[in-house]
Design an enzyme around this catalytic site. Structure first.
Site, PDB file in Angstrom:
ATOM      1  N   LEU A 169       6.280   1.679  -2.795  1.00  0.00           N
ATOM      2  CA  LEU A 169       7.039   0.952  -1.789  1.00  0.00           C
ATOM      3  C   LEU A 169       6.047   0.088  -1.027  1.00  0.00           C
ATOM      4  O   LEU A 169       4.896   0.480  -0.815  1.00  0.00           O
ATOM      5  CB  LEU A 169       7.730   1.921  -0.816  1.00  0.00           C
ATOM      6  CG  LEU A 169       8.816   2.839  -1.383  1.00  0.00           C
ATOM      7  CD1 LEU A 169       9.357   3.747  -0.282  1.00  0.00           C
ATOM      8  CD2 LEU A 169       9.954   2.032  -2.003  1.00  0.00           C
ATOM      9  N   ASP A 170       6.482  -1.092  -0.612  1.00  0.00           N
ATOM     10  CA  ASP A 170       5.610  -1.944   0.187  1.00  0.00           C
ATOM     11  C   ASP A 170       5.206  -1.242   1.476  1.00  0.00           C
ATOM     12  O   ASP A 170       5.906  -0.336   1.949  1.00  0.00           O
ATOM     13  CB  ASP A 170       6.323  -3.260   0.522  1.00  0.00           C
ATOM     14  CG  ASP A 170       6.651  -4.078  -0.720  1.00  0.00           C
ATOM     15  OD1 ASP A 170       5.968  -3.901  -1.742  1.00  0.00           O
ATOM     16  OD2 ASP A 170       7.603  -4.877  -0.663  1.00  0.00           O
ATOM     17  N   LYS A 171       4.123  -1.690   2.052  1.00  0.00           N
ATOM     18  CA  LYS A 171       3.587  -1.069   3.273  1.00  0.00           C
ATOM     19  C   LYS A 171       4.660  -0.858   4.332  1.00  0.00           C
ATOM     20  O   LYS A 171       4.751   0.218   4.942  1.00  0.00           O
ATOM     21  CB  LYS A 171       2.466  -1.939   3.833  1.00  0.00           C
ATOM     22  CG  LYS A 171       1.925  -1.488   5.187  1.00  0.00           C
ATOM     23  CD  LYS A 171       0.916  -2.476   5.737  1.00  0.00           C
ATOM     24  CE  LYS A 171       0.484  -2.076   7.137  1.00  0.00           C
ATOM     25  NZ  LYS A 171      -0.457  -3.060   7.739  1.00  0.00           N
TER      26      LYS A 171
END
Length: 352
Positions: A169-171
């Site tokens: 998942l993105d940051k």
């Protein structure tokens, strides 16, 4: 030493985990740590005549074919005591013996970072990732990542490639992620992801009023001029997203998206591509749409939302070892709920 239950005439396995880890503070994930793998299997008659690498992939299915091929070339997987090539045929009744050492996969640092654990057993771990947590160390983020936290929570995971991380998942995206605690579990989870049998459903808030749900089938690849960005491009990898409307507001929409593929930034890129970028997305969104006579609080919230409004809400898969169908749901995070409440208040004030 821990012996796995034997299956007469087919396979026996012995795993010797040589790991010593600090339980407090930070400790190096030493590359000398390793897992000794000892497996044997008799080739059934129906597989006789096939290539060694093909047979090994069926008899030792907990490991990937590429990994088994490497072990064959290194002489760690033998046929009746002899070292042969991956392409050489094997005969029914031959004995395959695998004696290999699974080296630690990195020299990262184990860090005592709190994890929101939704589910855990000896094979997998499901976490609810908060905003701001980077998944894997990279330039500018050598520490303080999910991987560092995993090394502290499950020291043995240092022996699994990428510390068991099979998807990201993105940051600043929140929500559910599954992590493999063993190489066998990782191999099976990767197979499920590649065959698109893992169900991943997200919720997001987009700019604009979406009229109806639909399907976005548009390939995604690196942006031609900005290498840190992704884009819909003819030369990209296939990417498919399905979306439907949960609730419309005066200038925004609460949307649910189900991924068929898992490309980098897929939802963010796809929704922006069809004209509905995510609220707070500074990479693919940036534009604002504020309805007339909106309250100052709502205007400020939409303009300053600190991240892309994206949450991995549902996750479903087949357990890689037991075969059990499993599913989890993660509640929407507080900032997401707060923004929805402001959008709903604005909507209700004009409907009423």
């Amino acid at each position: 030493m821990m012996s796995a239950p034997a299956n007469p005439g087919t396979k026996e396995a012995v795993f010797n985990h040589k790991l010593a880890a600090e339980t407090k503070g930070c400790a190096p994930a030493e590359s000398s740590m390793s897992e000794i793998i000892q497996l044997s299997a008799e080739v059934p008659s129906e597989l006789g005549g096939q290539r060694l690498d093909q047979v090994a992939a069926q008899l030792f299915a907990e490991y990937s074919r590429s990994r088994l091929t490497s072990w064959i070339k290194e002489g760690r997987l033998t046929v009746d005591g002899a070292v042969v090539r991956p392409r050489d045929p094997v005969h029914g009744g031959s004995l395959l013996v695998l004696e290999a050492e699974q080296e630690a996969q990195g020299e990262w640092i184990a860090e005592d970072i709190e994890l929101d654990i939704v589910y855990e057993d000896e094979h997998i771990l499901v976490i609810n990732k908060p905003a701001g947590l980077v998944v894997h160390p990279a330039a500018g983020h050598a520490s303080g990542t999910l991987l560092n936290a995993l090394l502290h929570h499950v020291p043995d995971i240092v022996n699994v490639p990428r510390a068991g991380i099979v998807h990201r998942l993105d940051k600043d995206t929140t929500g559910l992620m599954v992590v493999a605690k063993t190489l066998q579990a990782q191999t099976k989870l990767v197979e499920q992801l590649q065959s698109r049998t893992v169900s991943r459903i997200y919720e997001c808030i987009v700019v604009g009023v979406v009229i109806a749900g639909g399907k976005i089938d548009a390939p995604i690849g690196r942006h031609g001029g900005l290498r840190q960005r992704m884009a819909v491009t003819d030369g990209g990898k296939p990417a498919v997203s399905h979306y439907r409307v949960l609730k419309r507001f005066r200038s925004h929409t609460h949307v649910r998206v189900k991924l068929e593929t898992g490309r980098t930034h897929q939802i963010r890129v796809h929704m922006a591509h069809v004209g509905y970028p995510l609220v707070g997305d500074q990479t693919y969104g940036v534009r604002f749409r504020i309805p007339p006579a909106a309250s100052p609080t709502m205007v400020e919230a939409v303009k300053t939302f600190p991240r892309q409004a994206l949450h991995a809400r549902f996750l479903a898969l087949v357990h890689p070892i037991t075969g059990e169908k499993m599913k989890w749901e993660s509640p929407l995070p507080d900032d997401f709920v707060w923004l929805l409440s402001l959008l709903n208040q604005d909507r209700e004030s004009f409907i009423g």
